[in-house]
Scaffold this motif. Structure first.
Motif, PDB file in Angstrom:
ATOM      1  N   UNK A 262     101.694 -15.614  -2.670  1.00 53.26           N
ATOM      2  CA  UNK A 262     101.434 -15.596  -4.109  1.00 53.26           C
ATOM      3  C   UNK A 262     100.075 -14.967  -4.390  1.00 53.26           C
ATOM      4  N   UNK A 263      99.045 -15.413  -3.672  1.00 52.94           N
ATOM      5  CA  UNK A 263      97.692 -14.885  -3.885  1.00 52.94           C
ATOM      6  C   UNK A 263      97.628 -13.390  -3.601  1.00 52.94           C
ATOM      7  N   UNK A 264      98.298 -12.955  -2.541  1.00 51.87           N
ATOM      8  CA  UNK A 264      98.283 -11.539  -2.173  1.00 51.87           C
ATOM      9  C   UNK A 264      98.921 -10.670  -3.249  1.00 51.87           C
ATOM     10  N   UNK A 265      99.904 -11.221  -3.956  1.00 47.75           N
ATOM     11  CA  UNK A 265     100.532 -10.457  -5.036  1.00 47.75           C
ATOM     12  C   UNK A 265      99.565 -10.245  -6.195  1.00 47.75           C
ATOM     13  N   UNK A 266      98.585 -11.129  -6.329  1.00 42.14           N
ATOM     14  CA  UNK A 266      97.543 -10.915  -7.328  1.00 42.14           C
ATOM     15  C   UNK A 266      96.716  -9.687  -7.003  1.00 42.14           C
ATOM     16  N   UNK A 267      96.400  -9.516  -5.726  1.00 45.11           N
ATOM     17  CA  UNK A 267      95.656  -8.329  -5.298  1.00 45.11           C
ATOM     18  C   UNK A 267      96.504  -7.072  -5.513  1.00 45.11           C
ATOM     19  N   UNK A 268      97.803  -7.197  -5.278  1.00 44.38           N
ATOM     20  CA  UNK A 268      98.703  -6.048  -5.476  1.00 44.38           C
ATOM     21  C   UNK A 268      98.698  -5.565  -6.924  1.00 44.38           C
ATOM     22  N   UNK A 269      98.627  -6.508  -7.857  1.00 46.95           N
ATOM     23  CA  UNK A 269      98.598  -6.130  -9.274  1.00 46.95           C
ATOM     24  C   UNK A 269      97.390  -5.245  -9.553  1.00 46.95           C
ATOM     25  N   UNK A 270      96.236  -5.648  -9.031  1.00 42.66           N
ATOM     26  CA  UNK A 270      95.003  -4.886  -9.252  1.00 42.66           C
ATOM     27  C   UNK A 270      95.081  -3.506  -8.608  1.00 42.66           C
ATOM     28  N   UNK A 271      95.643  -3.447  -7.395  1.00 43.92           N
ATOM     29  CA  UNK A 271      95.732  -2.170  -6.678  1.00 43.92           C
ATOM     30  C   UNK A 271      96.743  -1.236  -7.337  1.00 43.92           C
ATOM     31  N   UNK A 272      97.941  -1.777  -7.637  1.00 43.93           N
ATOM     32  CA  UNK A 272      99.008  -0.948  -8.198  1.00 43.93           C
ATOM     33  C   UNK A 272      98.652  -0.395  -9.572  1.00 43.93           C
ATOM     34  N   UNK A 273      97.830  -1.137 -10.317  1.00 40.41           N
ATOM     35  CA  UNK A 273      97.456  -0.691 -11.662  1.00 40.41           C
ATOM     36  C   UNK A 273      96.097   0.017 -11.685  1.00 40.41           C
ATOM     37  N   UNK A 274      95.564   0.302 -10.490  1.00 39.37           N
ATOM     38  CA  UNK A 274      94.316   1.061 -10.365  1.00 39.37           C
ATOM     39  C   UNK A 274      93.191   0.489 -11.232  1.00 39.37           C
ATOM     40  N   UNK A 275      93.040  -0.820 -11.175  1.00 38.54           N
ATOM     41  CA  UNK A 275      91.947  -1.464 -11.925  1.00 38.54           C
ATOM     42  C   UNK A 275      90.619  -1.016 -11.329  1.00 38.54           C
ATOM     43  N   UNK A 276      89.773  -0.450 -12.163  1.00 43.90           N
ATOM     44  CA  UNK A 276      88.515   0.163 -11.722  1.00 43.90           C
ATOM     45  C   UNK A 276      87.385  -0.871 -11.730  1.00 43.90           C
TER      46      UNK A 276
END
Length: 426
Positions: A361-375
């Motif tokens: 679950x926690x790792x999917x939070x990181x995926x959201x940031x990476x996939x959406x290119x949060x700067x």
């Protein structure tokens, strides 16, 4: 916000008949410990909580048109408010059960309001820079429970730690190395093998099974508590006093958690469940399930992160599987001997498995940031994410009266939303 994700079984896909029961049992094992813990802490019948979780999941699935693979279990958010209400009523459940039914109606009212004002506001209120940390907080916020159950604490027994480590490793190896059907039931395999190891190390308590065998009562209806007389079931009276209404503000916390949990599941499945079938329908399903559970004398229902973690690891998002798990839970509520056996699963086994579940679950939070290119070179994004993580994981509490306290995911999300609205975007 959602991206296509390759699933072994997608939401609307049906598993083969021979696999269906095993996949559903995997979800039952994942939710069982937490679902029965709530009635244990509040003094309500375990059998009713199990029955209500299964029935609630089916109600939710029908209302959401079988589009969301959610499993509803007993909610921890209302424990304090329910205990205080029962104590204030001299041991009577009149106020607590009436209050929980009203909570369900609050969900329904909010769902109706959302249906009329639309859903476009969701993406503006919850951009990726908030969604990512919120998902991470949901997973990491449960980490202490997993570690505690695994025995990795001061004074922890070596047997528990050994069982937890082996359960973790077996589950991880099966998930990554197994072929065919075994690859999608790693948790079921991990629990069974971990249980056998625990038996050899002598940390399985069979006293509950012995008690059922001695009683000779292997099947029995759940111990319903109803607002009217029916057979030998216990009864309560509807009560609309201050003890009842004091429970209602907790709905603010659980609605925030509801949005967070569905966002996590949507990310795992590559769908946006807040838009299809829609937040109005998911809230409606959750609310009616809670009202029905309270009517029968059970706890409030909520979406379960454990089951979301199972979907994340196995890539099996079939709603047929979660509804199958619901049916099994209802049968278990009437089958005392099987339920007693499941309760003998040591915390160490569940702890080893939970380390994986909550980590996913926690790792999917990181995926959201990476996939959406949060700067994160932008101070604004850095501040929002940092504040949410520290507040959500640091044990911060914001009391809103005697019965309601914002904490964890709810407080973290609130802080993130406020910062997103007030911090300049340029």
């Amino acid at each position: 916000m959602s991206q296509k994700v390759e699933m072994t079984l997608d939401v609307n896909e049906k598993p083969k008949l021979g696999q269906w029961a095993l996949l559903s049992f995997q979800h039952v094992f994942a939710m069982f410990g937490a679902t029965i813990l709530v009635p244990i802490l509040t003094g309500f019948p375990i059998s009713v909580a199990l029955f209500a979780s299964g029935l609630g999941t089916i109600i939710y699935s029908v209302i959401t048109k079988f589009k969301v693979p959610v499993y509803l279990g007993s909610s921890f958010a209302y424990i304090s408010a329910v205990v205080i209400a029962v104590e204030a009523m001299g041991g009577s459940v009149d106020a607590s059960q009436t209050g929980l039914m009203l909570i369900g109606l609050i969900y329904v009212v909010v769902a109706i309001v959302i249906k009329f004002i639309g859903k476009e506001w969701i993406d503006k209120l919850l951009p990726p820079v908030i969604i990512g940390p919120m998902i991470a907080v949901i997973g990491l916020g449960l980490a202490a429970n997993a570690v505690g159950n695994a025995g990795f604490v001061e004074g922890g027994a070596w047997q528990s730690m050994t069982v937890a480590i082996l359960t973790f490793m077996i589950t991880a190896l099966i998930s990554t190395k197994a072929k065919g059907f075994f690859k999608i039931i790693p948790f079921l395999c991990g629990i069974i093998i971990g249980y056998v190891i625990a038996c050899f190390l002598g940390i399985v308590d069979f006293s509950q099974v012995t008690a059922v065998l001695e009683s000779g009562q292997f099947f029995a209806l759940p111990q319903f508590i109803l607002p009217f007389k029916l057979g030998n079931f216990q009864t309560y009276n509807l009560y609309f006093g201050p003890e009842t209404f004091a429970i209602l503000p907790v709905a603010l916390v659980t609605i925030a958690e509801h949005i967070g949990d569905h966002t996590v599941l949507g990310k795992i499945c590559g769908r946006n469940f807040l838009k299809d079938p829609g937040l109005d329908k998911t809230l409606m399903g959750d609310g009616i399930a809670t009202a029905v559970s309270a009517f029968m004398g059970g706890p409030a229902n909520t979406t379960y992160g454990e089951n979301t973690g199972v979907i994340g690891m196995t890539k099996v998002a079939s709603v047929y599987v979660t509804v199958g798990a619901a049916c099994i839970a209802m049968l278990l509520s009437c089958c005392t001997i099987v339920a007693a056996f499941i309760q003998t699963i040591p915390n160490a086994v569940l702890g080893g498995m939970s380390i994986l579940l909550y980590g996913v679950i926690a790792s999917n939070g990181l995926r959201v940031l990476i996939d959406n290119n949060v700067d994160f070179t932008k101070q604004r994004n850095l501040i929002i994410a940092s504040a949410m993580l520290v507040i959500g994981l640091g044990g911060a509490l914001l009391p809103l009266g005697r019965f309601v306290t914002l904490s964890g995911t709810a407080l973290s999300a609130t802080i993130g939303i406020v910062l997103n609205l007030v911090l300049p975007k340029d």
